[in-house]
Scaffold this motif. Sequence first.
Motif, PDB file in Angstrom:
ATOM      1  N   ASP A 163      -3.272   3.481   6.390  1.00 36.74           N
ATOM      2  CA  ASP A 163      -3.758   2.464   5.474  1.00 36.74           C
ATOM      3  C   ASP A 163      -5.212   2.116   5.745  1.00 36.74           C
ATOM      4  O   ASP A 163      -6.001   1.900   4.818  1.00 36.74           O
ATOM      5  N   HIS A 182       0.830  -1.205   0.000  1.00 41.65           N
ATOM      6  CA  HIS A 182       0.000   0.000   0.000  1.00 41.65           C
ATOM      7  C   HIS A 182       0.871   1.263   0.000  1.00 41.65           C
ATOM      8  O   HIS A 182       0.527   2.254  -0.648  1.00 41.65           O
ATOM      9  N   ALA A 200       0.746   4.075  -2.923  1.00 40.94           N
ATOM     10  CA  ALA A 200       0.410   5.471  -2.627  1.00 40.94           C
ATOM     11  C   ALA A 200       1.493   6.408  -3.147  1.00 40.94           C
ATOM     12  O   ALA A 200       1.193   7.462  -3.725  1.00 40.94           O
ATOM     13  N   GLY A 239      -7.349   4.903   4.549  1.00 38.39           N
ATOM     14  CA  GLY A 239      -7.189   5.168   3.123  1.00 38.39           C
ATOM     15  C   GLY A 239      -6.761   6.582   2.832  1.00 38.39           C
ATOM     16  O   GLY A 239      -7.228   7.187   1.861  1.00 38.39           O
ATOM     17  N   ARG A 240      -5.853   7.118   3.671  1.00 42.62           N
ATOM     18  CA  ARG A 240      -5.354   8.485   3.471  1.00 42.62           C
ATOM     19  C   ARG A 240      -3.828   8.480   3.483  1.00 42.62           C
ATOM     20  O   ARG A 240      -3.201   7.681   4.187  1.00 42.62           O
ATOM     21  N   TRP A 294      -5.242   4.883  -5.499  1.00 41.83           N
ATOM     22  CA  TRP A 294      -4.912   6.133  -4.821  1.00 41.83           C
ATOM     23  C   TRP A 294      -5.004   7.293  -5.803  1.00 41.83           C
ATOM     24  O   TRP A 294      -4.506   7.215  -6.927  1.00 41.83           O
ATOM     25  N   LEU A 323      -3.586  12.352  -0.595  1.00 45.35           N
ATOM     26  CA  LEU A 323      -4.188  11.302  -1.409  1.00 45.35           C
ATOM     27  C   LEU A 323      -5.286  10.575  -0.644  1.00 45.35           C
ATOM     28  O   LEU A 323      -5.248  10.476   0.587  1.00 45.35           O
ATOM     29  N   THR A 324      -6.235  10.062  -1.419  1.00 45.64           N
ATOM     30  CA  THR A 324      -7.310   9.243  -0.878  1.00 45.64           C
ATOM     31  C   THR A 324      -7.387   7.957  -1.700  1.00 45.64           C
ATOM     32  O   THR A 324      -7.284   7.993  -2.929  1.00 45.64           O
ATOM     33  N   ARG A 325      -7.553   6.841  -1.016  1.00 51.87           N
ATOM     34  CA  ARG A 325      -7.693   5.582  -1.739  1.00 51.87           C
ATOM     35  C   ARG A 325      -9.143   5.414  -2.183  1.00 51.87           C
ATOM     36  O   ARG A 325     -10.073   5.497  -1.383  1.00 51.87           O
TER      37      ARG A 325
END
Length: 200
Positions: free
Chosen positions: A135, A61, A65, A138-139, A175, A168-170
């Motif tokens: 993680d 991850h 990212a 999701g940021r 991402w 970033l955002t997943r």
Amino acid sequence: MKGRNRLPGRRRRPARATEPRGGRTRLALPAALLVAAGFAAWACAGWYASAHDEHVAYSRHRDAALDAAEQGVRNLNTLDHTELDHGLALWEESATGDLLGDLRRSRAQFSRQVRSARTTTSARVLSGALTELDDRAGRARAMVAVRVTVRTPDRKTAVKDSRMLAELTRTGGGWKLNALGQAPVGDTGTAGPDAAPDAE
């Protein structure tokens, strides 16, 4: 000699050794120890495998990212006036959230400006590093050093190095950038314009 007469041919049988009461317990004890040791080894192996899998997943991850941050910064600093629609579509594909909304609202105005100026802008990522990764939520945040080259219709060029702060955002598509801005001049992040260029 006086004494009891013994019958001929009969001998006294030697006393038979009796098996100790704890004999079976002592024989069963090593087997129990082996079972316990085997269970402990299995439990340790399972714990290690689980921890290793979590570490591998986190690393995956993290790399995803950072790759998205670098690619997003490259995309949003690259635009050719001869392929304007394609370039702006790529901008929107790299963004989400508030940033995507801003890009869509200003697309028409920005298109007119670029067509009028007839400029071509290209970006090259020099280095990048994640500064934060959540993680589970999701940021992520990253600092990316980028070299931007602008070419004018008369073939003049201008080159500028800068550091960008990306949030970033997943999403379901991976991402994506939800915010992008210049890093403060005094920021001492790990990425910098004097870092070695990446291979392209």
